[in-house]
Design a protein around this motif. Structure first.
Motif, short mmCIF file in Angstrom:
data_model
loop_
_atom_site.label_atom_id
_atom_site.label_comp_id
_atom_site.label_asym_id
_atom_site.label_seq_id
_atom_site.Cartn_x
_atom_site.Cartn_y
_atom_site.Cartn_z
N CYS A 210 69.87 38.71 88.22
CA CYS A 210 69.64 38.15 89.54
C CYS A 210 68.53 37.11 89.50
O CYS A 210 67.48 37.33 88.89
CB CYS A 210 69.26 39.26 90.52
N GLY B 38 67.69 35.68 92.55
CA GLY B 38 67.32 35.58 93.97
C GLY B 38 65.82 35.72 94.17
O GLY B 38 65.10 36.17 93.27
N ALA C 159 63.84 37.74 95.98
CA ALA C 159 63.21 39.07 95.89
C ALA C 159 63.04 39.51 94.44
O ALA C 159 62.02 40.10 94.07
CB ALA C 159 64.04 40.09 96.67
N CYS C 160 64.02 39.22 93.61
CA CYS C 160 63.92 39.58 92.19
C CYS C 160 62.95 38.64 91.48
O CYS C 160 62.19 39.07 90.61
CB CYS C 160 65.29 39.54 91.52
N CYS D 61 71.92 36.57 94.38
CA CYS D 61 71.44 37.85 94.91
C CYS D 61 72.54 38.87 94.66
O CYS D 61 73.70 38.64 94.99
CB CYS D 61 71.13 37.78 96.41
N LEU D 62 72.17 39.98 94.06
CA LEU D 62 73.16 41.02 93.74
C LEU D 62 73.22 42.06 94.84
O LEU D 62 73.90 43.08 94.70
CB LEU D 62 72.81 41.67 92.40
N GLY D 63 72.47 41.84 95.91
CA GLY D 63 72.52 42.76 97.04
C GLY D 63 71.76 44.05 96.81
O GLY D 63 72.00 45.04 97.49
N ALA D 64 70.86 44.04 95.85
CA ALA D 64 70.05 45.23 95.57
C ALA D 64 68.59 44.81 95.47
O ALA D 64 67.87 45.20 94.54
CB ALA D 64 70.53 45.90 94.29
N CYS D 65 68.15 44.02 96.44
CA CYS D 65 66.82 43.40 96.40
C CYS D 65 65.70 44.45 96.31
O CYS D 65 64.70 44.22 95.65
CB CYS D 65 66.61 42.54 97.64
N THR E 281 66.89 42.96 89.42
CA THR E 281 68.16 43.65 89.24
C THR E 281 69.02 42.95 88.20
O THR E 281 69.08 41.72 88.14
CB THR E 281 68.93 43.69 90.58
S1 FES Z 1 67.35 38.95 95.22
FE1 FES Z 1 67.93 40.10 93.48
S2 FES Z 1 69.26 41.60 94.29
FE2 FES Z 1 68.74 40.39 95.99
#
Ligand code: FES
Length: 156
Positions: free
Chosen positions: A79, A81, A83-84, A120-124, A129
């Motif tokens: 990921c 994204g 958050a990651c 984003c893998l939906g597991a922020c 992740t």
């Molecule tokens: S930002 Fe990595 S899972 Fe959402």
């Protein structure tokens, strides 16, 4: 991975000959059978279905389920994204690139691993992740990557 066979591609195309809009169905079946859609295959599909090659190529690159290159036995998605990223996802990705000796979007020459990035893998909440062959791994670190790759090697 199945080997490219013109005869087999013709068989798949013929199966969908009564379909009024067969492009997606044909490409899905070819992707599923071969694991990727090489350029020669896209040209055949374009000619047989009388659809411009540019349109076939657009479909192949638009849908995430299609790949223009051979996929590895194991697909690792890291990921990228936000958050990651703020939790160190970039170090996880860099470590994967170093360990596998490939860039994101590439497959190792032995066709063992494909490395992909996803926004984003939906597991922020459990980031950074990584998804390996569909299995989610949270709170990833470089040492967890080492352990994960060792486990895959042992199970292969
Ligand atoms: S930002 Fe990595 S899972 Fe959402």
């Amino acid at each position: 991975m199945n080997h490219f066979s013109i005869q087999n591609i013709r068989t798949i195309l013929n199966k969908h000959k009564d379909n009024k809009t067969p492009l997606l169905a044909v490409m899905e079946e070819l992707q599923s059978y071969y694991g990727y859609l090489p350029r020669e295959m896209l040209i055949m599909v374009s000619e047989r279905l009388d659809v411009p090659l540019s349109q076939v190529h657009s479909v192949a690159t638009f849908y995430h389920g299609f790949s223009l290159h051979p996929q590895g036995e194991h697909v690792i998605q890291a990921c990228t994204g936000t958050a990651c990223h703020v939790r160190g996802g970039i170090h996880v990705l860099d470590h994967l690139k170093t360990k596998l000796n490939i860039q994101a979007g590439e497959t190792t020459s032995d066709l063992e691993y494909t490395l992909e990035t996803i926004n984003c893998l939906g597991a922020c909440a459990v980031g950074p992740t990584v998804v390996t062959d569909g299995k989610y791994e949270g709170h990833m670190t470089t040492s967890k990557i080492d352990h994960l790759l060792e486990k895959i090697e042992q199970e292969s």
